[in-house]
Design a protein around this motif. Sequence first.
Motif, PDB file in Angstrom:
ATOM      1  N   LEU A  16      33.290  31.386  45.039  1.00 52.01           N
ATOM      2  CA  LEU A  16      32.878  32.546  45.843  1.00 52.01           C
ATOM      3  C   LEU A  16      34.055  33.300  46.414  1.00 52.01           C
ATOM      4  CD1 LEU A  16      30.014  33.658  46.678  1.00 52.01           C
ATOM      5  CD2 LEU A  16      29.973  31.494  45.543  1.00 52.01           C
ATOM      6  N   SER A  17      35.156  32.623  46.710  1.00 44.94           N
ATOM      7  CA  SER A  17      36.323  33.352  47.225  1.00 44.94           C
ATOM      8  C   SER A  17      36.910  34.260  46.151  1.00 44.94           C
ATOM      9  CB  SER A  17      37.372  32.384  47.760  1.00 44.94           C
ATOM     10  OG  SER A  17      37.832  31.535  46.732  1.00 44.94           O
ATOM     11  N   VAL A  18      36.947  33.802  44.906  1.00 47.97           N
ATOM     12  CA  VAL A  18      37.440  34.650  43.817  1.00 47.97           C
ATOM     13  C   VAL A  18      36.447  35.782  43.558  1.00 47.97           C
ATOM     14  CG1 VAL A  18      38.133  34.704  41.392  1.00 47.97           C
ATOM     15  CG2 VAL A  18      38.770  32.765  42.821  1.00 47.97           C
ATOM     16  N   MET A  19      35.145  35.496  43.655  1.00 47.10           N
ATOM     17  CA  MET A  19      34.141  36.547  43.475  1.00 47.10           C
ATOM     18  C   MET A  19      34.238  37.605  44.570  1.00 47.10           C
ATOM     19  SD  MET A  19      30.816  34.373  42.224  1.00 47.10           S
ATOM     20  CE  MET A  19      29.695  35.724  42.436  1.00 47.10           C
ATOM     21  N   VAL A  25      38.332  44.164  44.849  1.00 50.91           N
ATOM     22  CA  VAL A  25      39.287  44.784  43.926  1.00 50.91           C
ATOM     23  C   VAL A  25      38.568  45.712  42.949  1.00 50.91           C
ATOM     24  CG1 VAL A  25      40.922  44.302  42.053  1.00 50.91           C
ATOM     25  CG2 VAL A  25      41.011  42.976  44.158  1.00 50.91           C
ATOM     26  N   ALA A  26      37.402  45.299  42.446  1.00 47.02           N
ATOM     27  CA  ALA A  26      36.656  46.131  41.495  1.00 47.02           C
ATOM     28  C   ALA A  26      36.196  47.434  42.143  1.00 47.02           C
ATOM     29  CB  ALA A  26      35.459  45.359  40.947  1.00 47.02           C
ATOM     30  N   ALA A  27      35.777  47.382  43.395  1.00 47.23           N
ATOM     31  CA  ALA A  27      35.362  48.611  44.082  1.00 47.23           C
ATOM     32  C   ALA A  27      36.545  49.546  44.289  1.00 47.23           C
ATOM     33  CB  ALA A  27      34.713  48.272  45.428  1.00 47.23           C
ATOM     34  N   ILE A  28      37.680  48.995  44.654  1.00 47.12           N
ATOM     35  CA  ILE A  28      38.874  49.835  44.837  1.00 47.12           C
ATOM     36  C   ILE A  28      39.341  50.402  43.509  1.00 47.12           C
ATOM     37  CG2 ILE A  28      41.315  49.783  45.494  1.00 47.12           C
ATOM     38  CD1 ILE A  28      40.495  47.703  47.658  1.00 47.12           C
ATOM     39  N   MET A  29      39.381  49.573  42.479  1.00 47.17           N
ATOM     40  CA  MET A  29      39.820  50.038  41.155  1.00 47.17           C
ATOM     41  C   MET A  29      38.837  51.056  40.581  1.00 47.17           C
ATOM     42  SD  MET A  29      42.693  48.563  40.513  1.00 47.17           S
ATOM     43  CE  MET A  29      42.933  48.583  38.766  1.00 47.17           C
ATOM     44  N   VAL A  54      29.447  59.308  37.596  1.00 50.31           N
ATOM     45  CA  VAL A  54      29.042  57.920  37.826  1.00 50.31           C
ATOM     46  C   VAL A  54      29.580  56.962  36.765  1.00 50.31           C
ATOM     47  CG1 VAL A  54      27.033  56.395  37.953  1.00 50.31           C
ATOM     48  CG2 VAL A  54      26.996  58.590  39.106  1.00 50.31           C
ATOM     49  N   VAL A  55      29.465  57.299  35.507  1.00 51.48           N
ATOM     50  CA  VAL A  55      29.762  56.354  34.428  1.00 51.48           C
ATOM     51  C   VAL A  55      31.210  55.841  34.455  1.00 51.48           C
ATOM     52  CG1 VAL A  55      29.908  56.117  31.915  1.00 51.48           C
ATOM     53  CG2 VAL A  55      27.884  57.122  32.962  1.00 51.48           C
ATOM     54  N   PRO A  56      32.229  56.683  34.626  1.00 49.46           N
ATOM     55  CA  PRO A  56      33.591  56.123  34.634  1.00 49.46           C
ATOM     56  C   PRO A  56      33.831  55.139  35.775  1.00 49.46           C
ATOM     57  CG  PRO A  56      33.681  58.494  34.374  1.00 49.46           C
ATOM     58  CD  PRO A  56      32.266  58.140  34.671  1.00 49.46           C
ATOM     59  N   HIS A  57      33.342  55.463  36.954  1.00 46.35           N
ATOM     60  CA  HIS A  57      33.529  54.572  38.104  1.00 46.35           C
ATOM     61  C   HIS A  57      32.802  53.244  37.886  1.00 46.35           C
ATOM     62  CE1 HIS A  57      35.454  57.641  40.594  1.00 46.35           C
ATOM     63  NE2 HIS A  57      34.577  58.490  40.084  1.00 46.35           N
ATOM     64  N   LEU A  58      31.575  53.344  37.395  1.00 50.55           N
ATOM     65  CA  LEU A  58      30.779  52.141  37.170  1.00 50.55           C
ATOM     66  C   LEU A  58      31.369  51.287  36.053  1.00 50.55           C
ATOM     67  CD1 LEU A  58      28.259  50.873  38.351  1.00 50.55           C
ATOM     68  CD2 LEU A  58      26.923  52.042  36.605  1.00 50.55           C
ATOM     69  N   ALA A  59      31.892  51.918  35.002  1.00 44.89           N
ATOM     70  CA  ALA A  59      32.488  51.172  33.900  1.00 44.89           C
ATOM     71  C   ALA A  59      33.725  50.397  34.365  1.00 44.89           C
ATOM     72  CB  ALA A  59      32.851  52.121  32.762  1.00 44.89           C
ATOM     73  N   VAL A  60      34.572  51.036  35.136  1.00 45.75           N
ATOM     74  CA  VAL A  60      35.771  50.352  35.643  1.00 45.75           C
ATOM     75  C   VAL A  60      35.357  49.213  36.570  1.00 45.75           C
ATOM     76  CG1 VAL A  60      37.826  50.608  37.092  1.00 45.75           C
ATOM     77  CG2 VAL A  60      37.278  52.346  35.385  1.00 45.75           C
ATOM     78  N   PHE A  61      34.394  49.481  37.453  1.00 40.92           N
ATOM     79  CA  PHE A  61      33.927  48.435  38.370  1.00 40.92           C
ATOM     80  C   PHE A  61      33.426  47.225  37.589  1.00 40.92           C
ATOM     81  CE2 PHE A  61      30.464  46.319  40.580  1.00 40.92           C
ATOM     82  CZ  PHE A  61      31.089  45.939  41.755  1.00 40.92           C
ATOM     83  N   GLY A  67      35.848  40.469  34.759  1.00 41.11           N
ATOM     84  CA  GLY A  67      37.098  39.732  34.645  1.00 41.11           C
ATOM     85  C   GLY A  67      37.277  38.748  35.796  1.00 41.11           C
ATOM     86  N   PHE A  68      36.943  39.172  36.994  1.00 47.28           N
ATOM     87  CA  PHE A  68      37.055  38.271  38.144  1.00 47.28           C
ATOM     88  C   PHE A  68      36.011  37.159  38.101  1.00 47.28           C
ATOM     89  CE2 PHE A  68      39.991  41.208  40.097  1.00 47.28           C
ATOM     90  CZ  PHE A  68      40.775  40.383  40.883  1.00 47.28           C
ATOM     91  N   LEU A  69      34.820  37.436  37.578  1.00 41.70           N
ATOM     92  CA  LEU A  69      33.815  36.375  37.429  1.00 41.70           C
ATOM     93  C   LEU A  69      34.302  35.306  36.452  1.00 41.70           C
ATOM     94  CD1 LEU A  69      30.450  38.356  37.299  1.00 41.70           C
ATOM     95  CD2 LEU A  69      31.370  37.017  39.189  1.00 41.70           C
ATOM     96  N   THR A  70      34.936  35.743  35.390  1.00 45.95           N
ATOM     97  CA  THR A  70      35.506  34.793  34.433  1.00 45.95           C
ATOM     98  C   THR A  70      36.626  33.989  35.079  1.00 45.95           C
ATOM     99  OG1 THR A  70      34.978  36.363  32.679  1.00 45.95           O
ATOM    100  CG2 THR A  70      36.546  34.616  32.149  1.00 45.95           C
ATOM    101  N   LEU A  71      37.477  34.668  35.825  1.00 48.47           N
ATOM    102  CA  LEU A  71      38.551  33.982  36.532  1.00 48.47           C
ATOM    103  C   LEU A  71      37.988  32.987  37.548  1.00 48.47           C
ATOM    104  CD1 LEU A  71      41.619  33.758  37.077  1.00 48.47           C
ATOM    105  CD2 LEU A  71      41.299  35.533  38.823  1.00 48.47           C
ATOM    106  N   ALA A  72      36.914  33.345  38.225  1.00 52.98           N
ATOM    107  CA  ALA A  72      36.297  32.448  39.208  1.00 52.98           C
ATOM    108  C   ALA A  72      35.795  31.169  38.544  1.00 52.98           C
ATOM    109  CB  ALA A  72      35.146  33.160  39.921  1.00 52.98           C
ATOM    110  N   ALA A  73      35.161  31.306  37.391  1.00 51.44           N
ATOM    111  CA  ALA A  73      34.675  30.119  36.684  1.00 51.44           C
ATOM    112  C   ALA A  73      35.844  29.252  36.219  1.00 51.44           C
ATOM    113  CB  ALA A  73      33.817  30.540  35.501  1.00 51.44           C
ATOM    114  N   LEU A  74      36.920  29.881  35.759  1.00 53.03           N
ATOM    115  CA  LEU A  74      38.089  29.136  35.304  1.00 53.03           C
ATOM    116  C   LEU A  74      38.758  28.387  36.456  1.00 53.03           C
ATOM    117  CD1 LEU A  74      40.081  28.540  32.961  1.00 53.03           C
ATOM    118  CD2 LEU A  74      41.363  30.539  33.740  1.00 53.03           C
ATOM    119  N   VAL A  75      38.941  29.062  37.577  1.00 49.89           N
ATOM    120  CA  VAL A  75      39.566  28.412  38.739  1.00 49.89           C
ATOM    121  C   VAL A  75      38.690  27.271  39.248  1.00 49.89           C
ATOM    122  CG1 VAL A  75      40.234  28.777  41.148  1.00 49.89           C
ATOM    123  CG2 VAL A  75      40.911  30.429  39.412  1.00 49.89           C
ATOM    124  N   HIS A  76      37.385  27.498  39.308  1.00 50.04           N
ATOM    125  CA  HIS A  76      36.463  26.444  39.747  1.00 50.04           C
ATOM    126  C   HIS A  76      36.553  25.233  38.823  1.00 50.04           C
ATOM    127  CE1 HIS A  76      32.891  24.431  41.204  1.00 50.04           C
ATOM    128  NE2 HIS A  76      32.447  24.408  39.966  1.00 50.04           N
TER     129      HIS A  76
END
Length: 178
Positions: A16-19, A25-29, A54-61, A67-76
């Motif tokens: 959850l900390s990585v999420m 980060v996703a909202a800022i990016m 809407v679409v470009p912002h949502l796609a980047v988010f 990517g962070f969800l994948t990283l969270a599973a890997l770190v866990h």
Amino acid sequence: IGGFGWSGRRLGAVQLSVMLLGVIVAAIMGTKLGPVLQPFIIEAAKGNPLVIWVVPHLAVFLLVYVGFLTLAALVHFKVMMYYKYKVPDDWRVLWERMNASVGIALGVVTGVAHFIVYGMIVYSLGYWTIQLESSGRNPRLIRVLNPARASLHSSGFEKLIAAFDPAPDNFYHAADAA
């Protein structure tokens, strides 16, 4: 928010900390890199200003968040394997209890962060859909977003979401003109 608290107990504090970091980060990016992708969307949007915005912002988010969800599973997984094979069992049990307990609090904080991000989407898109609503047959987007936007207003959360709203004034002026 309660669902995120429950999932925080199940997933643990590490995940959850990585999420939580990921949604921030996703909202800022999404707000910073979304305008960079807008020229690529213009041709596909066929002049629809709502899609262009809407679409470009949502796609980047979504890309950054996945990517962070994948990283969270890997770190866990790495932390779980460490406590399973490198640490005595009594320490592992204490770690699992602490990870689950702190996960509840981080789950609630992550739920609030998600609420703010989804509220920003409802806030900005809802402004457009309220302007475009007609008394006849309305598309599903209008039927979904208008009550959600009205709920933001009636509950008072509109003021909270407006503080985080990254949309420029031109976005709202275009909605008024439409």
